[in-house]
Motif scaffolding. Structure first.
Motif, PDB file in Angstrom:
ATOM      1  N   ILE A   1     -20.117  -5.692  69.268  1.00 23.64           N
ATOM      2  CA  ILE A   1     -21.009  -5.964  68.134  1.00 23.64           C
ATOM      3  C   ILE A   1     -22.246  -6.728  68.589  1.00 23.64           C
ATOM      4  CG2 ILE A   1     -21.222  -7.267  65.975  1.00 23.64           C
ATOM      5  CD1 ILE A   1     -18.243  -6.572  65.477  1.00 23.64           C
ATOM      6  N   VAL A   2     -22.057  -7.711  69.459  1.00 20.28           N
ATOM      7  CA  VAL A   2     -23.197  -8.475  69.992  1.00 20.28           C
ATOM      8  C   VAL A   2     -24.161  -7.550  70.740  1.00 20.28           C
ATOM      9  CG1 VAL A   2     -23.879 -10.227  71.684  1.00 20.28           C
ATOM     10  CG2 VAL A   2     -21.990 -10.680  70.114  1.00 20.28           C
ATOM     11  N   PHE A   3     -23.609  -6.641  71.542  1.00 23.68           N
ATOM     12  CA  PHE A   3     -24.449  -5.708  72.289  1.00 23.68           C
ATOM     13  C   PHE A   3     -25.254  -4.816  71.348  1.00 23.68           C
ATOM     14  CE2 PHE A   3     -24.989  -1.525  74.373  1.00 23.68           C
ATOM     15  CZ  PHE A   3     -25.835  -1.919  75.400  1.00 23.68           C
ATOM     16  N   VAL A   4     -24.610  -4.330  70.288  1.00 25.50           N
ATOM     17  CA  VAL A   4     -25.309  -3.489  69.305  1.00 25.50           C
ATOM     18  C   VAL A   4     -26.455  -4.271  68.652  1.00 25.50           C
ATOM     19  CG1 VAL A   4     -25.094  -2.313  67.076  1.00 25.50           C
ATOM     20  CG2 VAL A   4     -23.344  -1.988  68.836  1.00 25.50           C
ATOM     21  N   ILE A   5     -26.199  -5.519  68.308  1.00 22.13           N
ATOM     22  CA  ILE A   5     -27.234  -6.353  67.684  1.00 22.13           C
ATOM     23  C   ILE A   5     -28.416  -6.549  68.627  1.00 22.13           C
ATOM     24  CG2 ILE A   5     -27.749  -8.692  66.851  1.00 22.13           C
ATOM     25  CD1 ILE A   5     -24.874  -8.758  65.746  1.00 22.13           C
ATOM     26  N   ILE A   6     -28.131  -6.766  69.917  1.00 17.38           N
ATOM     27  CA  ILE A   6     -29.204  -6.944  70.909  1.00 17.38           C
ATOM     28  C   ILE A   6     -30.070  -5.692  70.990  1.00 17.38           C
ATOM     29  CG2 ILE A   6     -29.682  -7.177  73.382  1.00 17.38           C
ATOM     30  CD1 ILE A   6     -27.229  -9.045  73.521  1.00 17.38           C
ATOM     31  N   VAL A   7     -29.440  -4.529  71.030  1.00 21.18           N
ATOM     32  CA  VAL A   7     -30.198  -3.271  71.103  1.00 21.18           C
ATOM     33  C   VAL A   7     -31.045  -3.084  69.848  1.00 21.18           C
ATOM     34  CG1 VAL A   7     -30.006  -0.751  71.148  1.00 21.18           C
ATOM     35  CG2 VAL A   7     -28.570  -2.140  72.664  1.00 21.18           C
ATOM     36  N   LEU A   8     -30.468  -3.370  68.691  1.00 27.17           N
ATOM     37  CA  LEU A   8     -31.202  -3.208  67.434  1.00 27.17           C
ATOM     38  C   LEU A   8     -32.408  -4.151  67.372  1.00 27.17           C
ATOM     39  CD1 LEU A   8     -28.295  -2.863  64.837  1.00 27.17           C
ATOM     40  CD2 LEU A   8     -29.794  -1.057  65.696  1.00 27.17           C
ATOM     41  N   GLN A   9     -32.221  -5.392  67.757  1.00 29.12           N
ATOM     42  CA  GLN A   9     -33.338  -6.341  67.679  1.00 29.12           C
ATOM     43  C   GLN A   9     -34.424  -5.987  68.681  1.00 29.12           C
ATOM     44  OE1 GLN A   9     -34.530  -9.198  69.633  1.00 29.12           O
ATOM     45  NE2 GLN A   9     -33.436  -8.434  71.427  1.00 29.12           N
ATOM     46  N   PHE A  10     -34.053  -5.400  69.813  1.00 28.13           N
ATOM     47  CA  PHE A  10     -35.057  -5.029  70.807  1.00 28.13           C
ATOM     48  C   PHE A  10     -35.985  -3.936  70.293  1.00 28.13           C
ATOM     49  CE2 PHE A  10     -36.793  -2.719  74.373  1.00 28.13           C
ATOM     50  CZ  PHE A  10     -37.258  -3.746  75.179  1.00 28.13           C
ATOM     51  N   PHE A  11     -35.456  -2.989  69.544  1.00 22.33           N
ATOM     52  CA  PHE A  11     -36.261  -1.857  69.080  1.00 22.33           C
ATOM     53  C   PHE A  11     -36.803  -2.047  67.658  1.00 22.33           C
ATOM     54  CE2 PHE A  11     -33.891   0.226  72.518  1.00 22.33           C
ATOM     55  CZ  PHE A  11     -34.935   0.832  73.183  1.00 22.33           C
ATOM     56  N   ARG A  12     -36.706  -3.253  67.128  1.00 23.09           N
ATOM     57  CA  ARG A  12     -37.248  -3.477  65.788  1.00 23.09           C
ATOM     58  C   ARG A  12     -38.761  -3.288  65.795  1.00 23.09           C
ATOM     59  NH1 ARG A  12     -36.651  -8.272  68.257  1.00 23.09           N
ATOM     60  NH2 ARG A  12     -37.999 -10.052  67.746  1.00 23.09           N
ATOM     61  N   ASN A  13     -39.272  -2.832  64.679  1.00 19.33           N
ATOM     62  CA  ASN A  13     -40.704  -2.521  64.563  1.00 19.33           C
ATOM     63  C   ASN A  13     -41.221  -3.050  63.227  1.00 19.33           C
ATOM     64  OD1 ASN A  13     -43.259  -1.462  64.854  1.00 19.33           O
ATOM     65  ND2 ASN A  13     -42.663   0.640  64.392  1.00 19.33           N
ATOM     66  N   PRO A  14     -41.424  -4.362  63.132  1.00 19.47           N
ATOM     67  CA  PRO A  14     -41.873  -4.930  61.856  1.00 19.47           C
ATOM     68  C   PRO A  14     -43.249  -4.416  61.463  1.00 19.47           C
ATOM     69  CG  PRO A  14     -42.052  -6.541  63.629  1.00 19.47           C
ATOM     70  CD  PRO A  14     -41.307  -5.374  64.190  1.00 19.47           C
ATOM     71  N   LYS A  15     -43.445  -4.230  60.176  1.00 19.44           N
ATOM     72  CA  LYS A  15     -44.734  -3.766  59.691  1.00 19.44           C
ATOM     73  C   LYS A  15     -45.758  -4.871  59.842  1.00 19.44           C
ATOM     74  CE  LYS A  15     -46.914  -1.477  55.737  1.00 19.44           C
ATOM     75  NZ  LYS A  15     -46.720  -0.978  54.351  1.00 19.44           N
ATOM     76  N   ARG A  16     -46.885  -4.563  60.472  1.00 14.47           N
ATOM     77  CA  ARG A  16     -47.941  -5.547  60.693  1.00 14.47           C
ATOM     78  C   ARG A  16     -49.255  -4.989  60.145  1.00 14.47           C
ATOM     79  NH1 ARG A  16     -46.132  -8.540  65.409  1.00 14.47           N
ATOM     80  NH2 ARG A  16     -44.000  -9.163  64.846  1.00 14.47           N
ATOM     81  N   VAL A  17     -49.983  -5.802  59.411  1.00 13.05           N
ATOM     82  CA  VAL A  17     -51.290  -5.412  58.884  1.00 13.05           C
ATOM     83  C   VAL A  17     -52.324  -6.343  59.495  1.00 13.05           C
ATOM     84  CG1 VAL A  17     -52.723  -5.081  56.851  1.00 13.05           C
ATOM     85  CG2 VAL A  17     -50.265  -4.595  56.739  1.00 13.05           C
ATOM     86  N   GLY A  18     -53.145  -5.816  60.391  1.00  6.76           N
ATOM     87  CA  GLY A  18     -54.129  -6.631  61.081  1.00  6.76           C
ATOM     88  C   GLY A  18     -55.417  -6.793  60.296  1.00  6.76           C
ATOM     89  N   VAL A  19     -56.364  -7.554  60.878  1.00  4.71           N
ATOM     90  CA  VAL A  19     -57.619  -7.848  60.195  1.00  4.71           C
ATOM     91  C   VAL A  19     -58.555  -6.643  60.149  1.00  4.71           C
ATOM     92  CG1 VAL A  19     -57.572 -10.308  60.651  1.00  4.71           C
ATOM     93  CG2 VAL A  19     -58.512  -8.776  62.379  1.00  4.71           C
ATOM     94  N   GLN A  20     -58.496  -5.796  61.199  1.00  5.98           N
ATOM     95  CA  GLN A  20     -59.325  -4.593  61.295  1.00  5.98           C
ATOM     96  C   GLN A  20     -60.817  -4.908  61.132  1.00  5.98           C
ATOM     97  OE1 GLN A  20     -57.755  -1.389  58.868  1.00  5.98           O
ATOM     98  NE2 GLN A  20     -55.775  -1.467  59.862  1.00  5.98           N
ATOM     99  N   GLU A  21     -61.298  -5.794  62.008  1.00  5.93           N
ATOM    100  CA  GLU A  21     -62.711  -6.134  62.063  1.00  5.93           C
ATOM    101  C   GLU A  21     -63.243  -5.776  63.444  1.00  5.93           C
ATOM    102  OE1 GLU A  21     -62.703  -9.943  58.982  1.00  5.93           O
ATOM    103  OE2 GLU A  21     -62.603 -10.276  61.155  1.00  5.93           O
ATOM    104  N   ASP A  22     -64.404  -5.122  63.492  1.00  2.00           N
ATOM    105  CA  ASP A  22     -64.914  -4.595  64.755  1.00  2.00           C
ATOM    106  C   ASP A  22     -65.237  -5.663  65.789  1.00  2.00           C
ATOM    107  OD1 ASP A  22     -64.659  -2.001  63.958  1.00  2.00           O
ATOM    108  OD2 ASP A  22     -66.766  -1.695  63.432  1.00  2.00           O
TER     109      ASP A  22
END
Length: 218
Positions: free
Chosen positions: A44-65
Motif C-alpha cells: 500500500i505504501v508503494f502504491v501511494i508513493i507511485v500515485l503521489q509521484f504522478f500527481r498533476n495538480p491543476k495550476r493557473v498561472g499569471v500568463q503575462e508576457d
C-alpha cells in the motif's frame, strides 16, 4: 479530486495489478499473520508513493508576457551568470531548480511564445547537482521566444534515478505560459537561461511552485 499525469497512466495500472497480485499471493501462501499484514502495508505504501509521484495538480498561472514562471516545483539551487554553450553561445543568467522525489514532476512552459528550438540529447545519469549534469546527462533543450522578454531557454535534465524525459515542445509551436510542457519520470532538475538584465525574483534555497510562481521578469 486528485489528477494524475497521462505519462503515469500505464505505470499506475501496472502498479495496481502487481499490488493486488502480491496481496492475494501473500494471503494464500503465507500462514504467518503478521508477515501477511507487513507485506500488505508495504504494498500500500508503494502504491501511494507511485500515485503521489504522478500527481498533476491543476495550476493557473499569471500568463503575462513580461514574466517568467517556475517550470517545475522544487528548490532553487543555482542563480549565476554563465556561458550557455548549446544555443545562445553567450552569457546568460542561469536559474536551476532541483526536484526531490516528493515534488510534482510535471514540466510547464515558463512563458508564452513560439518554440524556436527543441532538441533531445542522450547522455549519462549523474546526480542532478553534479556540475557536469547540465552538459553530460540525458536532457532536452527548449527555447521559447516572445516580443517582450526575447528568448529564454529551459533544459530538462535527468538525474541518477530519472530514466525518461518527456518533452512536448516542437519547433514552431505557439505555447501558453504554465501549460503542460512535459514530464521527467523519477527525475531531477530543470535549468532556465534568461537574458542578462532580467530581474530575478527568487533567491538560493527558495522553494518554488511550478506553473504559478514568478521567478523572473523583464
Amino acid at each position: 479530486m486528485i489528477r494524475f499525469h497521462k505519462e503515469g497512466y500505464k505505470i499506475i495500472l501496472i502498479t495496481f495489478v502487481i499490488a493486488i497480485a502480491l496481496i492475494l499471493l501473500a494471503e494464500k501462501f503465507i500462514d504467518i499473520l503478521w508477515l501477511v499484514k507487513a507485506i500488505q502495508i508495504l504494498v500500500i505504501v508503494f502504491v501511494i508513493i507511485v500515485l503521489q509521484f504522478f500527481r498533476n495538480p491543476k495550476r493557473v498561472g499569471v500568463q503575462e508576457d513580461h514574466t517568467i514562471i517556475a517550470p517545475v516545483d522544487g528548490k532553487v539551487v543555482v542563480i549565476e551568470e554563465v556561458e550557455e554553450p548549446e544555443y545562445f553561445k553567450d552569457k546568460r543568467i542561469q536559474v536551476s531548480i532541483f526536484m526531490s522525489p516528493i515534488n510534482v514532476h510535471v514540466t510547464r512552459y515558463a512563458m508564452s511564445g513560439i518554440i524556436k528550438y527543441s532538441k533531445y540529447h542522450p547522455g549519462k545519469y549523474l546526480v542532478a547537482w553534479h556540475p557536469k549534469a547540465s552538459t553530460e546527462n540525458e536532457r532536452t533543450t527548449v527555447v521559447i521566444e516572445n516580443k517582450t522578454v526575447g528568448e529564454i531557454l529551459y533544459r530538462q535534465i535527468a538525474g541518477a534515478l530519472a530514466k525518461r524525459i518527456v518533452n512536448y515542445a516542437k519547433e514552431g509551436d505557439k505555447v501558453v505560459q504554465s501549460t503542460d510542457a512535459g514530464f521527467i519520470k523519477f527525475g531531477s532538475r530543470v535549468d532556465v537561461y534568461l537574458p542578462l538584465g532580467t530581474k530575478i525574483n527568487v533567491s538560493l534555497g527558495d522553494k518554488v511552485k511550478g506553473g504559478v510562481q514568478v521567478i523572473a521578469e523583464k
